[in-house]
Every structure is written in C-alpha cells, then in structure tokens.
Motif scaffolding. Structure first.
Motif, short mmCIF file in Angstrom:
data_model
loop_
_atom_site.label_atom_id
_atom_site.label_comp_id
_atom_site.label_asym_id
_atom_site.label_seq_id
_atom_site.Cartn_x
_atom_site.Cartn_y
_atom_site.Cartn_z
N ARG A 1 95.14 -40.45 71.47
CA ARG A 1 95.15 -41.91 71.47
C ARG A 1 96.57 -42.46 71.38
NH1 ARG A 1 91.85 -43.74 66.50
NH2 ARG A 1 92.45 -45.79 67.30
N ARG B 1 91.23 -43.31 80.23
CA ARG B 1 92.32 -42.83 79.39
C ARG B 1 92.65 -41.36 79.60
NH1 ARG B 1 90.57 -46.22 73.94
NH2 ARG B 1 90.93 -48.27 74.88
N ARG C 1 96.01 -42.98 83.09
CA ARG C 1 97.25 -43.59 82.60
C ARG C 1 98.33 -43.59 83.69
NH1 ARG C 1 96.81 -40.46 76.76
NH2 ARG C 1 95.68 -42.12 75.64
N GLN D 1 86.30 -41.31 77.42
CA GLN D 1 87.57 -41.55 78.10
C GLN D 1 87.52 -42.59 79.21
OE1 GLN D 1 89.83 -40.35 76.16
NE2 GLN D 1 90.78 -38.70 77.30
N GLU E 1 93.16 -48.13 79.41
CA GLU E 1 94.20 -47.95 78.40
C GLU E 1 94.83 -49.30 78.05
OE1 GLU E 1 95.41 -46.72 75.72
OE2 GLU E 1 95.43 -44.73 76.66
#
Length: 450
Positions: free
Chosen positions: A233, A347, A352, A398, A402
């Motif tokens: 995280r 994520r 990302r 996930q 983000e």
C-alpha cells in the motif's frame, strides 16, 4: 476554468465516492466539515501561496473532498506546482496543509458535457488534521501470516515440479517420511523467494529515493506458482507521476530481468537433457530423480517463455514432457508472476504504471478494459487456475484505483513512457497465448500429506 455544479451540502455524486481519493478520505474516517480549511487558512493560501506568476486564483469553494481552489495555471504545471509547494512550506500559517494539483474531482454537469467542456486543473487543499493511513500491529501480523503461507505454497509448487520424475515416486517418498524430495525442491523454492525479494527490494529502493511512504508488503500465496506477488500500500501521496511510475516499474523491471536471465541459463543447462537419446522420464530417473520433469504444455502456455524454450530445446514441440534444470523452473514461474503484476489494473504494478503514464482518465479506461478481458479469458479458458485465482485476487484486493500523485497533472517524460511500453510488451508476450496448452496441474496438498 468553468465551475462544476456541486454544492458543499449536496450529496456527492456516486462517481466521486468511487474515486481513489474519496476512498482514502473514507479510510481515515474524516467528515466533510473537518476536511475544509478555515477562513484564515484560505486567506493565507490566497495571500502567501498563489500568485500571478503561478496560479491565478478565481475562487475557493468547499467540496466533499476538501477545499477546492479554482483558477488558471500561469506556467507549466510542474513549475507552478513547485512554486506553490515552496511558498506553502514557507508559510507559518499553513503548517500541515497539503495542496494537491489534479483534475477537478467533481464531475461535470450534463450541460457542461453537452457544451464540450473538460475538467480543469484545480488545487485541492487538505487540512492539517488529515492524516494518511498508517501501519498497525494487525498489518504486521497479516504480513507474517502471509509470509508463512507463501513459504508453504512455494515449497509445494517446487515439489510439484518433481511429480513426473523418477516414475512418480515423489508422493511415496513423502508419505514414507523421506526428506529427499524436500531437499530437491528447496533450491527452487529459495530461488522463487529470492526473485520475489529482489522485486520487492527494488520497490522499496525506489520508494526511499522518492521519499514515498509504503506499507509492509503482504505476500499472496499461490499453489499454481508459489506466490502471486505482494500487496504494498501507498501511505503517502507520490510527489508526481514520474515518482509513481519509477516506484511501480522498479519491481517488475528488476524481477522480470533477473527471472528471464535465470530462465535462459536454466534452459541452456536443460538442452543436453532433452537431446532425444533417452526417454525424458527415464533420463530424470537415471539422474536419481534429481531433475524436474514437466509437461511441455506448461512452458508452451506463454508465447515468450515457450519461444525461448523452443530455441533451447527443439524437441519440446513433439515431446509430451521436458526435463528441466531447477533454474529454468524458478525462472519461468517468477517471469510469469512478474508479467501478471504488470496487468494494467487497479493497484497492481501495471495499474500504477498506467496511471502514471496515461493519466487518471485514460488509466481508468485501460483498467476497465483489461479487467473485462481478464474476465472473458477466465470464462473462455476456465480450466486455467492461474488466471482464475489471480483474477479473484484482483477483484477482491487490487481492482480499486490508486491514489493520485500530489502533482497529478504533469506528464511523465518520453523515456519513462518508452519504459512503460516495453513493460507492457513483456506482459503481453508472456501472458499470450494463455493458456494454449494445459499447464502443470496445481499442487493438491492432500497428495503430500499436508
């Protein structure tokens, strides 16, 4: 820029509450009223921070996410952002206040959409009482439990590589308490763990370089590959999209390159074991059952990795099984899991990378399409447990977007975009066709008396 029609007291639109930033604010349990700057702080921002040479302020207004400052950028976004941050740090009246440069988090009205208007850059102010999430004992406990479980599954995957060796004597040896199978599998498990450690170490090094706070990695155990990677995280906002891309790409770059190198060396050592002079299973038995024997379809399930295997071991195209050096088994599994982590979804590392390289809007579209394709792939090829279980992990852990960078407007440079494109090509070549042939059956713990 044009103002969006959203009042401070109105219920925020659903798309706002589904945003990553809104979810972050919900996690820290801040109420809307507590996220607004005071009148004195707003005045200080106007007088001490913004200027005619950086951000020409038109108005400040409350929003469900904090105080939004609307105006016009008077220079390139990266120049404006740095000037604003420097003046913010120098103001004694604004200690602890954060200013994020991002596209307007409030959605456009239907009329604005019909008029062809676009969301404009704004500064979102977060007050001193806002504190990003931190790590607690529960997080460290979960990391320890997941590490133990991953050690177990990685050893199980390594043992499964020897199921066809020595006429399938592995299970009988384990049931008889013979430690030899564990000794044979341990090097593969250690190599897979070491490659994953290099992956996570690269992430942590990039985070330290960028001053980015991250949580303790939580390993994801997998019976199909030993490990599916880690959940790490973000505990602070990346300064800009370049820092986010460097952090996200560091792990797959290091892990992927090391895995491919190890796989190539292992294939080179495996070539003489598959020259057609003896039956593959018999060759492994002659070596004391010390070499893994896998179905050829296991390697051929990947376009890139199967092509490499074909170059080093031509007989793989016609033989049902292939004898491999342990280095090749570990390299194959690690390369595959690095490719899975590069899927441009939520994520994951690839999500990302997409967010940093493409921006929030485009990354959201790419993530949705990738998630849809992954679902269709799972439905059409439901006999593949790797995609099935990894897809479930994405859905439950996930898939969320983000959090944005503090400067979410400034684009990354061309060099980083090329690196992101290379990573995407590696991901596609590794995962397609997937699966074209049946992979090695997953480990059944009951077969080993676990």
């Amino acid at each position: 820029g044009p103002a969006n029609n959203a009042s401070a007291g109105a219920e925020p639109p659903p798309m706002l509450w589904n945003s990553a930033l809104a979810q972050l604010l919900e996690r820290v349990d801040e109420k809307e009223a507590e996220l607004q700057l005071t009148a004195e702080q707003i005045a200080a921002v106007k007088d001490d921070v913004f200027g005619i040479d950086s951000f020409y302020l038109q108005r400040a207004e409350p929003s469900p996410l904090g105080t939004v400052f609307r105006g016009n950028l008077r220079a390139d976004s990266d120049v404006v952002f740095q000037k604003v941050q420097d003046k913010l740090a120098a103001s004694s009246k604004l200690k602890g206040v954060r200013l994020l440069l991002l596209l307007d988090p409030l959605p456009l009205t239907l009329q604005q959409l019909q008029d062809g208007e676009e969301r404009q850059p704004v500064f979102l102010a977060l007050p001193p009482q806002f504190a990003p999430p931190t790590q607690g004992l529960a997080d460290y406990g979960l990391a320890a439990v997941s590490l133990f479980a991953t050690t177990f599954t990685t050893l199980g995957f390594a043992l499964s590589a020897f199921l066809l060796s020595d006429d399938g004597a592995l299970i009988d040896q384990l049931q008889a308490g013979d430690p030899q199978p564990i000794a044979l599998a341990a090097p593969i498990a250690v190599l897979i763990g070491g490659l994953q450690l290099a992956h996570e170490g690269a992430h942590l090094a990039a985070a330290a370089k960028a001053g980015l706070k991250v949580g303790v990695p939580i390993a994801l155990p997998s019976l199909q590959l030993g490990v599916y990677g880690c959940i790490t995280r973000l505990l602070s906002f990346p300064k800009n999209r370049a820092d986010l891309l460097d952090f996200a790409l560091a792990g797959p770059a290091v892990g992927g390159l090391l895995s491919l190198g190890l796989y190539a060396v292992g294939l080179a050592l495996s070539g003489p074991l598959n020259d057609g002079s003896a039956d593959l299973v018999a060759a492994a038995a002659a070596a004391g059952g010390s070499l893994p024997v896998l179905p050829s379809g296991f390697l051929q399930s990947s376009l890139l990795l199967g092509g490499m295997a074909q170059a080093f071991i031509p007989s793989i195209a016609t033989s049902p099984t292939v004898t491999l050096d342990p280095l090749a088994v570990a390299g194959f599994a690690s390369a595959l899991l690095n490719a899975l982590q590069l899927l441009p979804i939520g994520r994951l590392d690839g999500g990302r990378v997409a967010l940093a390289a493409l921006g929030t809007n485009n990354a959201g579209i790419v993530s949705g399409v990738a998630l849809l394709l992954l679902g269709l792939q799972t439905i059409l090829f439901g006999d593949n447990p790797i995609l099935l279980f990894f897809g479930l992990i994405i859905i439950f852990f996930q898939r969320a977007a983000e959090v944005p960078a503090a400067d979410d407007i400034t684009d990354v440079d061309d060099g980083r975009k090329i690196a992101a494109a290379i990573a995407a090509v590696f991901m596609v070549l590794t995962l397609l066709p997937f699966p074209a042939a049946a992979p090695l059956p997953p480990v059944n713990p009951s077969d080993f008396g676990f």
